[in-house]
Write an enzyme that holds these catalytic residues in place. Structure first.
Site, PDB file in Angstrom:
ATOM      1  N   SER A  42       0.831  -1.199   0.000  1.00  0.00           N
ATOM      2  CA  SER A  42       0.000   0.000   0.000  1.00  0.00           C
ATOM      3  C   SER A  42       0.875   1.263   0.000  1.00  0.00           C
ATOM      4  CB  SER A  42      -0.948  -0.058   1.205  1.00  0.00           C
ATOM      5  OG  SER A  42      -2.008   0.837   1.084  1.00  0.00           O
ATOM      6  N   ASP A  46      -8.976  -4.218  -6.183  1.00  0.00           N
ATOM      7  CA  ASP A  46      -8.473  -3.650  -4.932  1.00  0.00           C
ATOM      8  C   ASP A  46      -9.230  -2.359  -4.643  1.00  0.00           C
ATOM      9  OD1 ASP A  46      -6.937  -2.218  -2.979  1.00  0.00           O
ATOM     10  OD2 ASP A  46      -5.159  -3.369  -3.540  1.00  0.00           O
ATOM     11  N   HIS A  58      -7.372  -5.891  -0.755  1.00  0.00           N
ATOM     12  CA  HIS A  58      -6.249  -4.964  -0.811  1.00  0.00           C
ATOM     13  C   HIS A  58      -4.944  -5.732  -0.643  1.00  0.00           C
ATOM     14  CE1 HIS A  58      -4.003  -1.349  -0.523  1.00  0.00           C
ATOM     15  NE2 HIS A  58      -3.894  -1.296   0.789  1.00  0.00           N
TER      16      HIS A  58
END
Length: 507
Positions: free
Chosen positions: A222, A449, A477
């Site tokens: 991320s 995602d 995710h």
């Protein structure tokens, strides 16, 4: 990382329970930096105090802890210093080939506190040959931290419902977020102006050197992909094996980020609704469009009349959205969302949505927060980007966001109000992320995602001159450690041998 003035973050796994064992004596002998990869490699004698430092490791349960020293301001390396917290899992094979730095994202998530999660995600073969080193970036939790408000004030911020319908409401939001920034400055001091991503990436090069590695090996999820891409752009010749999973595109402005995330969460919510309606006891009837409309209607009702939760805290619409968003990060959490929506829609009970929102923000049952991730998120984001706070601009952007995400778009709008009155100037992004000359970098994108849309992985793989794109066709995710054997094998082979998957590989 839903973006708006109320505090949000891009958690790797929103529902992970965190725990930390304190560091205690005795000390372990620190590994000496490898000759030629520390101060002498920088060409700047002023940096030798950082690149030549020797870490003092202490036992932390089954692991080892240390603090590294870096400059507060990289433009003045002779000035004040701050510390970066490290937590190391020694290679189980006993003879490490080097260190694997890991970061879970955020910005503001503590890697030191989530090292147990990484021990589950990273494969045993990789853990056998690498010392895995979790580090908290500057401003985060166990490193020199950002400090802003007490828990009751944070409760009020996360529950707050801004009024975007008038200029006066927007001005109130700007002022309230400015007050938060001022509180951060008063409690944190000069560090508040130096928690930008570029400074954190420069810290990573010090960590590489003092850990004894000629090149950086890194696994970033991320926001961690932003750290990794920034490192590659600043130090392309020191790139080793970088895995960037759940990719951010650092060249996007905040409006583009908001629109992308709004569309991502709308798509993930649609996938959830379709799955829910195919099973028993789903509170959403009809087809996916009708189910999404029912969730939107629930938000409208809660906005007008917050739900009781069985506590002294009501479920506001801001908390309700956080409770809906949290389970969308991982498909295995969808049943929790069904339970929460059943309570809210069928029974007028907001308790489960509140529990999910609290998990999202790291709020503990006793009213404290597990880390400073919420304050760090705002502080880092406001340094990296400063979007327009002009009401006309924000309304135009909001209309575009609402068009692509009619159910959740409102929660991704008016982000400019969050940083307009922040008390330190923005630093901004780098001019280029090409990282010419870097070794192959693996960028991973998941097709649905919610937090980091697949298109961002595609664009980041094009930005980085040596990147290859690995695609996971699925929900949730990030992909490594939670998707399938295809992704696991591709990443493990790369980390163990340096052989990157073919660009465009799909799993």
């Amino acid at each position: 990382m839903p973006t708006r003035p109320a505090l949000r973050r891009c958690a790797l796994v929103a529902l992970v329970a965190l725990g930390l064992t304190g560091c205690v004596a005795p000390k372990h002998q620190a590994s000496s930096p490898t000759p030629g990869v520390s101060a002498s490699a920088t060409g700047d004698p002023a940096l030798s105090r950082y690149y030549d430092q020797v870490l003092e490791w202490t036992t932390c349960g089954d692991e080892q802890c240390a603090d590294a020293t870096v400059p507060l301001d990289w433009s003045e390396p002779g000035g004040e210093t701050i510390t970066i917290a490290l937590r190391r899992v020694p290679a189980s094979g006993g003879s490490p080939v080097g260190s694997l730095l890991v970061n879970p994202g955020g910005p503001g998530r503590s890697a030191v506190d989530t090292v147990g999660f990484f021990r589950q995600v990273v494969s045993r073969d990789v853990l056998a040959v690498y010392d895995m080193v979790a580090f908290d970036p500057r401003g985060v939790q166990h490193s020199t931290p950002i400090t802003c408000v007490d828990p009751p004030e944070l409760d009020a911020l996360t529950a707050w419902v801004p009024d975007w319908s008038t200029d006066e409401g927007i001005a109130e939001a700007v002022a309230r977020n400015g007050e938060l920034g001022q509180a951060c400055l008063e409690r944190t001091g000069p560090l508040l102006g130096h928690v930008d991503t570029a400074s954190a990436a420069r810290d990573m090069d010090v960590l590489r050197a003092v850990l004894g590695d000629e090149a950086l090996t890194f696994l970033g999820f991320s926001y961690g992909t932003d750290l990794g891409a920034t490192y590659a752009a600043l130090f392309p010749e020191r790139v080793g094996r970088l895995v960037l999973d759940g990719a951010l595109d650092p060249t996007l402005d905040s409006g583009e980020v908001a629109a992308g995330q709004a569309a991502g969460f709308e798509s993930a919510l649609r996938a959830y609704v379709t799955d829910c309606q195919a099973g028993p006891q789903c509170p959403l009837d009809g087809d996916a469009d009708k189910g999404l409309a029912q969730i939107g209607q629930m938000f409208d009702r809660i906005r007008a009349n917050p739900l009781p939760t069985g506590t002294d805290r009501e479920l506001t619409v801001s908390l309700a959205f956080s409770g809906v968003a949290a389970p969308l990060y991982t498909q295995s959490s969808w049943p929790l969302l069904t339970q929460a929506l059943t309570g809210a829609i069928d029974k007028g009970d907001g308790s489960v949505l509140l529990q999910l929102a609290d998990s999202y923000y790291g709020r503990q049952p006793d009213g404290t927060y597990s880390s400073n991730q919420n304050e760090a998120f705002s502080s880092i984001m406001c340094l990296d980007d400063r979007p327009s706070a002009d009401p006309a601009d924000m309304r135009a952007d909001a209309a575009e966001v609402q068009a692509v995400a009619p159910t959740v778009g409102e929660f991704f709008s008016y982000g400019g109000a969050g940083c307009a009155a922040w008390p330190v100037p923005a630093v901004g992004a780098l001019e280029s992320y090409e990282a010419q000359g870097a070794a192959p970098i693996v960028v991973i994108g998941t097709t649905n995602d919610p937090a980091t849309p697949y298109a961002w992985a595609q664009s980041l793989s094009e930005l980085l001159s040596s990147a290859v794109l690995l695609t996971y066709e699925g929900e949730g995710h990030t992909a490594y450690g939670r998707s399938n054997q295809c992704v696991k094998s591709a990443v493990d082979t790369y980390l163990l041998t340096g052989e990157a998957p073919a660009d465009g590989t799909t799993c």
